[in-house]
Design a protein around this motif. Structure first.
Motif, PDB file in Angstrom:
ATOM      1  N   LYS A   1       0.823  -1.204   0.000  1.00  0.00           N
ATOM      2  CA  LYS A   1       0.000   0.000   0.000  1.00  0.00           C
ATOM      3  C   LYS A   1       0.854   1.250   0.000  1.00  0.00           C
ATOM      4  O   LYS A   1       0.552   2.227  -0.681  1.00  0.00           O
ATOM      5  CB  LYS A   1      -0.892   0.024   1.245  1.00  0.00           C
TER       6      LYS A   1
ATOM      7  N   PHE B   1       2.191   2.107  -3.315  1.00  0.00           N
ATOM      8  CA  PHE B   1       1.143   2.733  -4.112  1.00  0.00           C
ATOM      9  C   PHE B   1       1.061   4.213  -3.835  1.00  0.00           C
ATOM     10  O   PHE B   1       1.042   5.046  -4.724  1.00  0.00           O
ATOM     11  CB  PHE B   1      -0.214   2.118  -3.757  1.00  0.00           C
ATOM     12  N   ILE B   2       1.012   4.528  -2.544  1.00  0.00           N
ATOM     13  CA  ILE B   2       0.841   5.925  -2.158  1.00  0.00           C
ATOM     14  C   ILE B   2       2.032   6.757  -2.600  1.00  0.00           C
ATOM     15  O   ILE B   2       1.877   7.847  -3.146  1.00  0.00           O
ATOM     16  CB  ILE B   2       0.636   6.031  -0.628  1.00  0.00           C
TER      17      ILE B   2
ATOM     18  N   LEU C   1       1.864   7.357  -6.192  1.00  0.00           N
ATOM     19  CA  LEU C   1       0.812   8.320  -6.470  1.00  0.00           C
ATOM     20  C   LEU C   1       1.306   9.732  -6.238  1.00  0.00           C
ATOM     21  O   LEU C   1       1.152  10.615  -7.078  1.00  0.00           O
ATOM     22  CB  LEU C   1      -0.363   8.022  -5.547  1.00  0.00           C
TER      23      LEU C   1
ATOM     24  N   GLY D   1       3.608  10.803  -8.809  1.00  0.00           N
ATOM     25  CA  GLY D   1       2.913  11.102 -10.064  1.00  0.00           C
ATOM     26  C   GLY D   1       2.180  12.419 -10.020  1.00  0.00           C
ATOM     27  O   GLY D   1       1.953  13.057 -11.036  1.00  0.00           O
ATOM     28  N   MET D   2       1.785  12.815  -8.822  1.00  0.00           N
ATOM     29  CA  MET D   2       0.948  13.992  -8.723  1.00  0.00           C
ATOM     30  C   MET D   2       1.710  15.294  -8.753  1.00  0.00           C
ATOM     31  O   MET D   2       1.141  16.336  -9.025  1.00  0.00           O
ATOM     32  CB  MET D   2       0.171  13.941  -7.403  1.00  0.00           C
ATOM     33  N   SER D   3       2.950  15.236  -8.442  1.00  0.00           N
ATOM     34  CA  SER D   3       3.668  16.488  -8.340  1.00  0.00           C
ATOM     35  C   SER D   3       3.746  17.139  -9.719  1.00  0.00           C
ATOM     36  O   SER D   3       4.271  16.579 -10.644  1.00  0.00           O
ATOM     37  CB  SER D   3       5.063  16.244  -7.792  1.00  0.00           C
ATOM     38  N   SER D   4       3.174  18.285  -9.832  1.00  0.00           N
ATOM     39  CA  SER D   4       3.213  19.013 -11.088  1.00  0.00           C
ATOM     40  C   SER D   4       4.655  19.368 -11.402  1.00  0.00           C
ATOM     41  O   SER D   4       5.339  19.956 -10.595  1.00  0.00           O
ATOM     42  CB  SER D   4       2.410  20.293 -10.968  1.00  0.00           C
ATOM     43  N   CYS D   5       5.045  19.010 -12.571  1.00  0.00           N
ATOM     44  CA  CYS D   5       6.451  19.135 -12.868  1.00  0.00           C
ATOM     45  C   CYS D   5       6.581  19.733 -14.246  1.00  0.00           C
ATOM     46  O   CYS D   5       5.921  19.297 -15.183  1.00  0.00           O
ATOM     47  CB  CYS D   5       7.059  17.751 -12.792  1.00  0.00           C
ATOM     48  N   SER D   6       7.405  20.749 -14.350  1.00  0.00           N
ATOM     49  CA  SER D   6       7.460  21.417 -15.641  1.00  0.00           C
ATOM     50  C   SER D   6       8.054  20.522 -16.716  1.00  0.00           C
ATOM     51  O   SER D   6       7.855  20.740 -17.889  1.00  0.00           O
ATOM     52  CB  SER D   6       8.234  22.730 -15.530  1.00  0.00           C
ATOM     53  N   LYS D   7       8.745  19.470 -16.310  1.00  0.00           N
ATOM     54  CA  LYS D   7       9.253  18.545 -17.331  1.00  0.00           C
ATOM     55  C   LYS D   7       8.102  17.888 -18.080  1.00  0.00           C
ATOM     56  O   LYS D   7       8.228  17.526 -19.241  1.00  0.00           O
ATOM     57  CB  LYS D   7      10.101  17.456 -16.670  1.00  0.00           C
ATOM     58  N   LEU D   8       6.999  17.717 -17.385  1.00  0.00           N
ATOM     59  CA  LEU D   8       5.872  17.037 -18.005  1.00  0.00           C
ATOM     60  C   LEU D   8       5.177  17.893 -19.054  1.00  0.00           C
ATOM     61  O   LEU D   8       4.347  17.405 -19.802  1.00  0.00           O
ATOM     62  CB  LEU D   8       4.870  16.603 -16.942  1.00  0.00           C
ATOM     63  N   VAL D   9       5.441  19.168 -19.045  1.00  0.00           N
ATOM     64  CA  VAL D   9       4.808  19.994 -20.068  1.00  0.00           C
ATOM     65  C   VAL D   9       5.835  20.625 -21.006  1.00  0.00           C
ATOM     66  O   VAL D   9       5.525  21.532 -21.755  1.00  0.00           O
ATOM     67  CB  VAL D   9       3.910  21.101 -19.459  1.00  0.00           C
ATOM     68  N   GLU D  10       7.044  20.100 -20.978  1.00  0.00           N
ATOM     69  CA  GLU D  10       8.040  20.586 -21.925  1.00  0.00           C
ATOM     70  C   GLU D  10       7.866  19.848 -23.242  1.00  0.00           C
ATOM     71  O   GLU D  10       7.762  18.634 -23.267  1.00  0.00           O
ATOM     72  CB  GLU D  10       9.441  20.276 -21.404  1.00  0.00           C
ATOM     73  N   VAL D  11       7.829  20.585 -24.321  1.00  0.00           N
ATOM     74  CA  VAL D  11       7.785  19.913 -25.626  1.00  0.00           C
ATOM     75  C   VAL D  11       8.911  20.441 -26.494  1.00  0.00           C
ATOM     76  O   VAL D  11       9.331  21.590 -26.360  1.00  0.00           O
ATOM     77  CB  VAL D  11       6.443  20.131 -26.351  1.00  0.00           C
TER      78      VAL D  11
END
Lengths: 1132, 475
Positions: free
Chosen positions: B2, B5-6, B9, B12-22
């Motif tokens: 468990k 999992f947490i 999670l 995964g939740m941490s907003s990260c500017s790498k995730l919106v770099e294109v």
């Protein structure tokens, strides 16, 4: 006929009606109880007969059916009854004792009756219970209550709340649906509730292991509504949500589910671009927030965001656009929702206010539309087959000049200009046969479109796993001459399962559709309205296209039938798939994930063969075929933690989650030229020159963290807080992230004791309000970058590559923000038979992202920019549902909704020095038409005159400063009125749609100056007959003009206030009538049901609008068709 | 389990500017890197030529300066079947703001000027380019900017002089006085002369080419000669013309049938030519494509014009230009004359002609006029006779300045018809426009007003930029 049975069916009342011995019986330890709250019949049960039929059904189902038929309740031990064998029955109108005898035979069970309750017990236990019953007596001691809550199919309901009335104790059911409440007074009343189910109130006198079967709510207030990442009900919601259900969709023979919402949803305006299959559809939720792009709502299908526009590489041919943004001056055609089968949809929920949408953050400034597809239900395999066939026609024609009137107009026009017919005036110079008189609307639009639609599905499952598999086929033709058609085939599946311990849950669903659309490249409507009535026949005697060539071999008209040989075809594959996983970590806490993938692939071809060209153009224009493809695929992953708990009268829910999303768009448009022959146009390989017109390769990434907290105190006070932090790749690195948040509160005042006591008329009353921010990132990708793209060159200049710029870059792009404030009042009267919803919304959008118009001297027509303007949309939304008559055989329900939208520009700093100083006025709607003021026709010269900005009469206007009149062309009120009447096995439903609006009329002529002739076109509406003929005439229409010298004057008048008039309409949008065969008839042939139905769409339109169709409001678009279908639905 | 999992999670939740770099789109380049290599920087400038040579751009074909100015002046006649106001209004000198006619050159030139400005600033700031390439590109961009402003100011009068890519600033520009525009043109051309090679270069800018598809020092000189002529700076015009005419190894008048061939086929009259590159319709030149009327006759879409009677009748019968540069077709007993300078109209034929932008013939006429204005009668006669000799016409016998200027004007009409609006611009700069057009316009079905010598500004620009004012006479 019983007109009303008010006051029955209320849980509380039912309970109190139960006789003393029944209540006592409930003390029995081993008995599971089922309390059913249906309309209690006035008849005693002995006199009643019951019917039941079914194959391999569980006893629980049989019991609940009897409950429904008789109003008698069953009490039983769930654990025992669950283990019984399923039964197969086919009994009609038998005594209940006979039926119970049959179903309990060989199951080791007996029953006994007590008042209105039947107790099911193990053989031989009757005596034991009665004894124990007597022995325990009426205890005042505190007790522990254990129980289980299931739905009608026996599946446990997890997270149902059990509240002790008049106490402060409450618990939730665990992953098996079980609960335990400790130490409560015997005689306590407990309330069991779950979202989307009818609430039950049960008296617990002693410890019981009760199974409580909750029935799905039939009351609109209590039916589950889908919201972002969860469910709610209208009763307990703090937001502004409207829904339509599969039953509403199925009644309408439409090919795009959005069209099924027309006229049914307050606050949502929908218009079809034209009457072709797969046409564009524009949808606006609570008005137009953005000045000229990014007005689409967010579509979410089973949790997966779905594109709102096709890619710009697909032209959409004749399909018409969906109100989308022009990207690099290319507006995509068609609508992505056309590739979803309406029959697969269970429900559509429209989220309108900030409270409902803020959790979607940046993408829901224009509302969110959640589409939920159908899932299977536990039970034996059920097969449903539904086939309909229908026809569609253009129902309204314009009054156009006949040949005699036309020729008179043309001759007068030439005389007015001092001209005689030129060699190219074929319509009047004798070259064409002036005795011909063709009704071109009949010839080109007068056909009958055919529709064939078939859906089939199989569903079933058990309490732990349910499935549904369905397939569809649709074939539609057009009203045009020729054999154009659209074929669609689709598959849909859904699987739901949970582990034995109930901790793990999985739902998988998939939708796949293939569309093969063959249409002409161009809509023929424009030609039908403009061709001269004496134009030649379409075809020669030998069946070839008639170009009516002059002696030099040059065509004398543009024959519109040639368009039919310029083929357009569009093939689309659409896949939407998703998985929802959930795992219960501890009681009340669940870890969930929503995973999705979509793929929308469209291939288009447009062919221009020599055969379709005027002969004189064949040598100079090469054979051309355009091939384009576009692919939009996206994936999404949304891990979430969901927590729910109850503390006394309080209920608390919390959600925290994250979104990681990526969308990849790829598209190409390729032109092949220089084909050797028409027959080879389908193959790019045969082209001698290939040019890539455009390519798109864009990646859009999106990441967010979101949370929601909702708190409910005693079902009286509700509060909802949401927040989201969003990042989007569409913005420059400095402005990628932004926060959005909202609050929603509601007060259910009818649950206050003092009101409850004094209000028997009002059964429900809620005041709600919400405020919050949402955003919008609906701009093209990479707009912050200074992008240079290759020029496609057939013969490279100096054999090298060439680049050009795509758009002006703006590195400072930021999020657009909408602030939404809404108030609502939800009321129900007469035991929820009349439900009223009212919402007043004030939405303000600022920092709007849009292509900011620029003078071309800057190098481009616009730049994507954060617009300084603030646009306000206010809307008053009203909806009323009334069950007028509810009787055993006759039911009548009326639903009416109306929306009064108001749009205005509230602020625009420095407007006077912006590109919009002439376009917008503060305080006026954003798409207000600024018109000249018409002052009639000059009696001496026969030319239109106008009033300039100083009030002087003039015939030549200053185009910038003389537009003194403002005309609001947005709808000012719209809505629908729906009635549903069922009588026995008949079901009649009809919906009227109404829109009040102003739009351009055809009073002054069609497209060109009356009297002008061009390429065979020149006809005009009969309204031009009142034209000026000679000095002194007091006419409304200027003199006819053949050479276009009055074209500017015509341009002024069509931009004048007199060219706009009422375009309101009331339309009988949908009628459906169905008849279901009576059960006894159908059982003999071992079927579940047969339903025959006829349906109609757009059957009657009442309007003063002078054009073809007040919905499309266009002279170039095929009107929406009047459709009439008939079908049959079979169930096994 | 468990806990993992947490943790996953939360990760995964941490907003990260790498995730919106294109990454920038794979289909294009960005402004930051387009000027960082020779090939891509050259490709931007080549893109300007490629767009110019395209059908539908201002250089050739159905939306060209040649066609619009030819219609506005007395060169071309519009086919009676044409119903498109974008032609009718030029033809009748009745351009209409309401119908958005007359703004074609404005809307065509400014986007190209944006590119020139982008090159001038981008290339100027780049340190990664080969020095020879860098100076050449700067020179070409300056030349092109001057070239576009020459046409803009002559067709629209005072025009906003946009010299940067800063759209915020440019969006609120007002019109710049013509004198200032001319001053900038001269500055740009003088700089271009210094920067540009005297050779004709290929697509790499590092090697010479037999074709003359990129403007070089001579193109800048030729345009400068023309600009001085328009500014009535006669001696400057003459001295610039001298530079070209004197380089006889590079420039010689070609034979009558060779004057519009591509330079690579031995046409040394060309100073700057354009290749048809972009269009899917592969032709030699779009001028031939639209001007050469097929035997089936005119039509409103692809062959909307023919030569005016007045122009055809102005030629001597012996004039080779009448017999070689004009052809005709007979349809229903009516003879239609059409420009036949470019002869290859069929599609998919081997390319022997390129679209001529500037050629030596004009330079002789510039010098003739400049000399005549300065009183050098003999010199003017010599230049004029060089042109007449090529046309097979006898030498001029006019001796006085005024008559000689009239003869030169007439010679320009015959020599330069349907080329880049020479006739229309000549009428205007010599103040002959009112006297000629007040006769010609009524014949075309319109009425002449001195205001019509300028085209109107597009309404959309007036709406977007309220500092702009419309030309007189237009609403």
């Amino acid at each position: 006929m019983e007109i009303s049975n008010l006051g029955k069916g209320l849980p509380c009342a039912t309970w109190k009606l139960l006789p003393q011995q029944v209540r006592r019986a409930m003390r029995l330890t081993a008995i599971l109880l089922t309390v059913v709250c249906v309309n209690v019949s006035a008849h005693s049960y002995e006199q009643q007969t019951v019917s039941f039929s079914g194959k391999n059904v569980s006893l629980i189902k049989v019991f609940s059916s009897i409950e429904r038929q008789t109003g008698i309740s069953f009490f039983f031990n769930y654990a025992i009854v669950e283990k019984t064998k399923p039964v197969t029955l086919d009994l009609r109108n038998v005594e209940m004792d006979e039926l119970l005898g049959i179903v309990l035979r060989g199951q080791g069970l007996s029953y006994y009756k007590s008042g209105k309750t039947i107790f099911i017990v193990k053989d031989g236990d009757q005596q034991k219970y009665s004894v124990q019953n007597d022995a325990t007596g009426v205890s005042k001691d505190k007790i522990n209550v254990k129980g289980k809550v299931v739905n009608e199919e026996g599946s446990p309901l997890i997270g149902a709340s059990i509240t002790v009335k008049d106490g402060n104790k409450s618990v939730l059911t665990d992953e098996k649906g079980s609960f335990e409440i400790k130490n409560i007074p015997a005689n306590s009343i407990i309330i069991i509730s779950f979202v989307g189910y009818q609430k039950q109130i049960v008296n617990v006198d002693e410890v019981g292991k009760a199974v409580i079967v909750l029935k799905q709510a039939t009351n609109i207030l209590d039916q589950a509504q889908v919201i972002a990442y969860g469910y709610t009900t209208q009763r307990l919601s703090t937001s502004n949500i409207s829904s339509i259900r599969s039953a509403d969709i199925e009644r309408q023979p439409v090919d795009n589910p959005l069209l099924a919402m027309e006229g049914r949803v307050p606050g949502v305006f929908i218009a079809q671009a034209n009457g072709l299959p797969g046409s564009g559809v524009t949808i606006r939720v609570q008005g137009q927030n953005s000045i000229n792009n990014g007005n689409d709502p967010l579509y979410v299908i089973d949790g997966v965001p779905y594109t709102s526009q096709m890619l710009a590489t697909t032209s959409g041919g004749p399909l018409g656009n969906s109100g989308g943004q022009p990207l690099n001056n290319a507006t995509p055609g068609g609508n992505p929702l056309s590739y979803i089968n309406p029959a697969d949809i269970e429900r559509i929920d429209v989220l309108k206010d900030a409270d409902a949408t803020a959790i979607y953050g940046s993408r829901a400034a224009n509302g969110a539309i959640l589409i939920t597809t159908k899932t299977g239900k536990a039970g034996n395999a059920k097969t449903d087959i539904n086939v309909y066939q229908g026809i569609g026609q253009v129902s309204h024609k314009l009054h156009l000049l006949n040949t005699q009137q036309y020729l008179q107009m043309r001759h007068e026009a030439l005389a007015n200009d001092g001209l005689t017919p030129a060699p190219t005036d074929y319509d009047v110079n004798g070259f064409w046969d002036t005795t011909r008189n063709t009704d071109w609307q009949k010839a080109l639009l007068g056909g009958t479109a055919q529709f064939t639609n078939a859906n089939a599905s199989v569903s079933g499952g058990n309490s732990s796993t349910q499935y549904l598999v369905g397939g569809m086929f649709r074939y539609a033709t057009t009203v045009f001459p020729g054999s154009f058609n659209d074929k669609k085939g689709g598959l849909h599946f859904s699987i739901n399962t949970h582990s034995n311990d109930g901790k793990f849950h999985l739902q998988l669903s998939g939708n796949y559709m293939v569309d093969d659309n063959h249409l002409p490249q161009i809509d023929l409507t424009n030609s039908a309205l403009q061709l001269a009535p004496d134009a030649p026949p379409l075809y020669n005697k030998d069946g070839t296209i008639n170009w009516m060539t002059n002696p030099a071999g040059t065509s004398t008209w543009f024959n519109p039938i040639s368009n039919l040989y310029n083929l357009y075809s569009s093939n689309t594959d659409n896949l939407i798939s998703n998985a929802k996983l959930g795992y219960k970590l501890i009681k009340g806490l669940e870890i969930k994930a929503n995973l999705g993938y979509t793929n929308l692939q469209t291939n288009e071809t447009s062919q221009s063969p020599d055969y379709a060209k005027p002969p004189e153009l064949r040598s100079s224009t090469p054979l051309t075929a355009v091939f384009s493809n576009s692919n939009i695929n996206s994936w999404i992953a949304e891990p979430q933690l969901d927590y729910i708990n109850v503390f006394g009268k309080s209920k608390l829910g919390a959600l925290i989650g994250s979104t990681i999303e990526q969308q990849t768009s790829n598209g190409q448009k390729i032109t092949g030229t220089g084909y050797p022959a028409d027959q080879l146009l389908g193959s790019l390989a045969s082209a001698t020159t290939v040019i890539v017109n455009s390519t798109i390769a864009a990646v859009y990434k999106y990441n967010a963290l979101f949370g929601r907290l909702n708190y409910n105190f005693d079902d009286k006070y509700l509060i909802d807080l949401t927040g989201r932090r969003d990042g989007s790749s569409r913005f420059g690195p400095k402005n990628q992230f932004h926060d959005f948040e909202a609050i929603g509160i509601a007060w259910i005042f009818t649950n206050e004791g003092f009101i409850k006591k004094n209000s028997s008329f009002m059964s429900f009353g809620k005041i709600r309000g919400s405020y919050g921010t949402t955003g919008n990132d609906q701009i093209g990708d990479y707009r912050y970058l200074d992008v240079y793209t290759p020029l496609s060159q057939a013969t490279p200049y100096q054999n090298t590559s060439a680049l050009t710029y795509l758009n002006l870059p703006n590195p400072y792009l930021e999020w657009e923000e909408s602030r939404k404030l809404q108030f609502g009042l939800d009321l129900a009267f007469l035991h929820d038979r009349i439900i009223f919803n009212g919402t007043y919304a004030i939405n303000r959008s600022s920092n709007q992202l849009l292509p900011y118009n620029l003078p071309i001297i800057t190098g481009y027509y616009n730049v994507t920019e954060n617009f300084p303007a603030t646009v306000e949309n206010r809307s008053l939304e009203l909806a009323l549902t009334s069950t007028n008559i509810r009787a055993s055989k006759f039911n009548w329900t009326t639903t009416v909704n109306a929306t009064i939208p108001r749009n205005k520009l509230v602020a625009f700093p420095n407007l006077a020095n912006s590109s919009y100083s002439y376009s917008y006025v503060i305080g006026e709607p954003i798409n207000v038409v600024q018109a000249f003021h018409y002052m009639g026709v000059n009696a001496q010269t026969g030319v239109y005159q106008f009033s300039d900005q100083h009030g002087n009469i003039t015939t030549s206007l200053n185009l910038l400063t003389d537009r003194t009149k403002r005309i609001n062309i947005l709808p000012t009120i719209y809505g629908g009125l729906e009635n549903r009447v069922t009588y026995g096995d008949f079901d009649l439903n009809f919906l009227f749609q109404f829109v009040k609006q102003i739009n351009s009329n055809l009073r002054f002529g069609n497209v060109n100056v009356p009297g002008f002739f061009s390429d065979g076109n020149g006809n005009q509406p009969t309204s031009v007959l009142g034209s000026w003929h000679q000095p002194g005439d007091n006419a409304k229409i200027m003199r006819f003009n053949s050479n276009g010298s009055l074209a500017s004057s015509f341009g002024y008048v069509t931009s004048s206030d007199a060219a706009f008039s009422d375009a309101s309409f009331i339309r009988l949008k949908n009628v459906s009538l169905s008849w279901k065969t009576p059960d006894n008839l159908i059982r003999r042939i071992h079927m579940a049901y047969i339903r025959f139905y006829v349906e109609g769409q757009n059957l009657i339109t009442i309007t003063k609008y002078t054009g073809l169709d007040p919905e499309t409001l266009s002279l170039n678009a095929l009107p929406t068709l009047s459709v009439f279908t008939g079908g049959v639905q079979l169930g096994f | 389990m468990k806990i993992i999992f947490i943790l996953l999670l939360i990760a995964g939740m941490s907003s990260c500017s790498k995730l919106v770099e294109v990454n920038p789109p794979s289909t294009s380049l960005t402004g930051s890197n387009v000027y960082s290599s020779d090939a891509t920087a050259i490709a931007v400038v080549t893109g300007i030529y490629a767009q110019l040579g395209n059908q539908g751009d201002i250089a050739s074909g159905l939306k060209s300066i040649s066609l619009f100015c030819g219609l506005s002046a007395d060169e071309l006649t519009l086919y009676s079947g044409v119903t498109s106001f974008s032609y009718i209004d030029y033809y009748r000198n009745s351009l209409s703001v309401a119908l958005s006619t007359g703004s074609d050159v404005w809307a065509g030139a400014y986007p190209l000027i944006y590119l020139c400005n982008s090159v001038i600033s981008g290339v100027g700031a780049s340190n990664n380019l080969t020095p020879a390439v860098k100076t050449e590109l700067l020179g070409e961009a300056l030349f092109l900017r001057a070239f576009f402003y020459f046409y803009l100011t002559n067709l629209y009068g005072d025009v906003p002089l946009v010299l940067s890519t800063n759209y915020k600033q440019n969006a609120q520009m007002s019109r710049t006085p013509q004198a200032q525009v001319y001053q900038q043109i001269i500055t740009d051309l003088t700089n271009a002369q210094n920067l540009l090679s005297s050779n004709y270069l290929d697509g790499t800018l590092l090697a010479t080419s037999p074709e003359r598809l990129r403007p070089n020092k001579w193109a800048a000189t030729a345009l400068l000669a023309r600009v001085y002529l328009y500014m009535q700076k006669w001696s400057d015009a003459e001295s610039q013309a001298d530079l070209i005419i004197n380089d006889s190894s590079m420039f010689r008048l070609s034979k009558i049938d060779m004057a519009f061939l591509r330079a690579g086929l031995g046409n040394s009259e060309a100073i700057w030519q354009l290749q048809s590159a972009v269009s899917a319709v592969v032709t030699n030149t779009f001028d031939a494509f639209i001007f050469v009327i097929p035997s089936s006759g005119l039509n409103s879409v692809s062959h909307p014009v023919y030569l005016s009677q007045g122009l055809v009748q102005s030629f001597d019968t012996a004039d080779l230009r009448r017999t070689h540069w004009v052809d005709s077709v007979v349809v229903k007993g009516i003879v239609y004359y059409f420009p036949y300078k470019y002869k290859v109209s069929a599609i998919k034929t081997p390319v022997s002609e390129y679209s001529m932008v500037m050629r030596l013939g004009e330079i002789y006429l510039i010098r003739a006029e400049a000399r005549a204005q300065q009183g050098n009668i003999a010199g003017a006669q010599a230049d004029l006779d060089a042109i007449r000799a090529r046309a097979g016409v006898s030498n001029t016998n006019v001796n006085d300045q005024i008559s000689l200027l009239a003869v030169i004007a007439h010679e320009r009409r015959l020599e330069l018809f349907t080329e880049w609006g020479h006739r229309w611009l000549d009428l205007k700069r010599t103040q002959a426009v009112d006297s000629i057009m007040s006769v010609a316009t009524p014949n075309k079905g319109g009425t002449w007003n001195p205001d019509w010598e300028l085209f109107p500004l597009p309404l959309t620009d007036l709406q977007s930029d309220n500092k702009l004012t419309q030309n007189p006479g237009y609403n």
